[in-house]
Design a protein around this motif. Structure first.
Motif, short mmCIF file in Angstrom:
data_model
loop_
_atom_site.label_atom_id
_atom_site.label_comp_id
_atom_site.label_asym_id
_atom_site.label_seq_id
_atom_site.Cartn_x
_atom_site.Cartn_y
_atom_site.Cartn_z
N LEU A 220 26.54 -3.68 -2.09
CA LEU A 220 26.20 -4.70 -2.94
C LEU A 220 25.71 -4.83 -4.28
O LEU A 220 25.24 -3.88 -4.19
CB LEU A 220 24.93 -5.54 -1.76
N SER A 221 26.36 -5.17 -5.18
CA SER A 221 26.44 -4.32 -6.91
C SER A 221 26.04 -5.09 -7.63
O SER A 221 24.81 -5.18 -8.71
CB SER A 221 27.11 -4.39 -7.21
N GLN A 222 25.34 -6.35 -6.87
CA GLN A 222 25.00 -7.80 -7.79
C GLN A 222 25.01 -9.18 -7.14
O GLN A 222 26.03 -9.30 -6.36
CB GLN A 222 25.59 -7.97 -8.86
N VAL A 223 23.44 -10.05 -6.84
CA VAL A 223 23.58 -11.47 -6.30
C VAL A 223 22.72 -12.05 -7.51
O VAL A 223 21.68 -11.86 -8.21
CB VAL A 223 22.27 -11.07 -5.27
N LEU A 224 23.51 -13.47 -8.08
CA LEU A 224 23.06 -13.71 -8.69
C LEU A 224 22.38 -15.43 -7.81
O LEU A 224 23.14 -15.35 -6.04
CB LEU A 224 24.05 -14.87 -9.96
N LEU A 230 24.86 -18.58 -3.31
CA LEU A 230 24.34 -16.94 -3.75
C LEU A 230 25.89 -16.41 -4.63
O LEU A 230 27.39 -16.87 -3.77
CB LEU A 230 23.97 -16.75 -2.20
N PHE A 231 25.76 -15.52 -5.20
CA PHE A 231 27.11 -15.36 -6.21
C PHE A 231 26.52 -13.80 -5.65
O PHE A 231 25.93 -13.26 -6.53
CB PHE A 231 27.10 -15.79 -7.24
N CYS A 232 27.91 -12.75 -5.25
CA CYS A 232 27.97 -12.09 -4.11
C CYS A 232 28.45 -10.93 -4.75
O CYS A 232 29.46 -11.01 -5.17
CB CYS A 232 27.62 -11.69 -2.96
N LYS A 233 28.47 -10.05 -5.60
CA LYS A 233 29.60 -9.09 -5.99
C LYS A 233 29.29 -7.96 -5.85
O LYS A 233 28.65 -7.14 -5.40
CB LYS A 233 29.13 -9.07 -7.57
N TYR A 234 30.54 -7.28 -4.88
CA TYR A 234 30.76 -6.10 -4.00
C TYR A 234 31.59 -5.57 -4.95
O TYR A 234 32.65 -5.51 -5.07
CB TYR A 234 30.83 -6.81 -2.40
N THR A 235 31.15 -4.08 -4.76
CA THR A 235 32.43 -2.87 -5.03
C THR A 235 32.44 -1.75 -4.42
O THR A 235 31.97 -1.55 -3.20
CB THR A 235 31.83 -2.93 -6.29
N ARG A 236 33.42 -1.49 -4.61
CA ARG A 236 34.23 0.07 -3.58
C ARG A 236 32.96 1.05 -3.56
O ARG A 236 32.34 1.26 -4.73
CB ARG A 236 35.57 0.22 -4.01
#
Length: 240
Positions: A220-224, A230-236
């Motif tokens: 989990l690299s970012q949450v807005l 919730l706007f979640c950004k997950y990266t490898r």
């Protein structure tokens, strides 16, 4: 809108928050789901969306070199060609004013006379396989850039490589769940942008990833957050 992870910030720069890495190709999924994991409401993803989700959706399209979607999603969601937006001029620089849409289809069951093809600013790409009827491939080639990737089914590794060869290295995939599953199985996903709607849906809606079992380790690299969404950004795990 505010950022709540990895730090706290009101009104973050959304374009910067979703900027692509500058030094490598990148494949990003963008999906919306209910709090209990449904990928649609009454058959459509729009019922789970919000004003903030639509704002991020537009920015992600503006940042991308190409937008990828499965044929079933294109038909169900009523996709048209991606249209230029004034707000994209700075985002896109010297690239075409709108990214092309790349439709993944095994059977080529598409309406080739629809606005998806006739109104495209950047020529629509059709990604299919050798099993698709030759006459349909020839017909599609008159209105689209046809990529033949694989024999009996579309080989997503070959498809993504063909997009890279066209200089389209920032790939935004909008689903659906089956296409997402194929990308996961081929180990091609670098990032998942997931909007989580504060709804419980139940029923038989698919998850955002369907198909063969696949495991992609993400962090989990970012949450807005905005209005409870919730706007979640997950990266490898293997990428920085």
């Amino acid at each position: 809108m505010r950022r709540i992870h990895p730090d706290i910030q009101d009104d973050p720069d959304i374009q910067q928050a979703y900027a692509y890495p500058a030094d490598r190709p990148w494949l990003r999924l963008n999906m919306v789901a209910s709090a209990d994991g449904a990928a649609w409401l009454k058959g459509l993803s729009g019922g789970l969306s919000s004003q903030g989700d639509r704002r991020i959706f537009r920015i992600l399209r503006g940042l991308a070199d190409v937008v990828m979607a499965g044929a079933a999603t294109v038909r169900t969601e009523g996709y048209g060609a991606v249209k230029p937006r004034d707000a994209w001029k700075e985002l896109r620089g010297d690239r075409p004013p709108a990214p092309p849409l790349a439709v993944v289809t095994r059977r080529l069951d598409l309406d080739l006379g629809s606005p998806l093809f006739t109104e495209a600013v950047s020529k629509t790409i059709v990604i299919t396989c050798e099993a698709a009827p030759a006459e349909l491939r020839a017909e599609a080639a008159r209105v689209a850039d046809v990529v033949v990737a694989g024999g009996d089914r579309v080989d997503m590794s070959v498809a993504v490589r063909a997009l890279h060869e066209r200089g389209l290295t920032r790939i935004l995939c909008e689903g659906g769940p089956r296409l997402n599953g194929q990308l996961a199985t081929a180990d091609l996903i670098d990032e998942l942008c997931l909007s989580i709607s504060p709804l419980l849906v139940g029923g038989g809606a698919a998850r955002i990833l369907n198909g063969e079992a696949a495991q992609v380790e993400l962090r989990l690299s970012q949450v807005l957050e905005e209005e409870g969404v919730l706007f979640c950004k997950y990266t490898r795990e293997s990428t920085t």
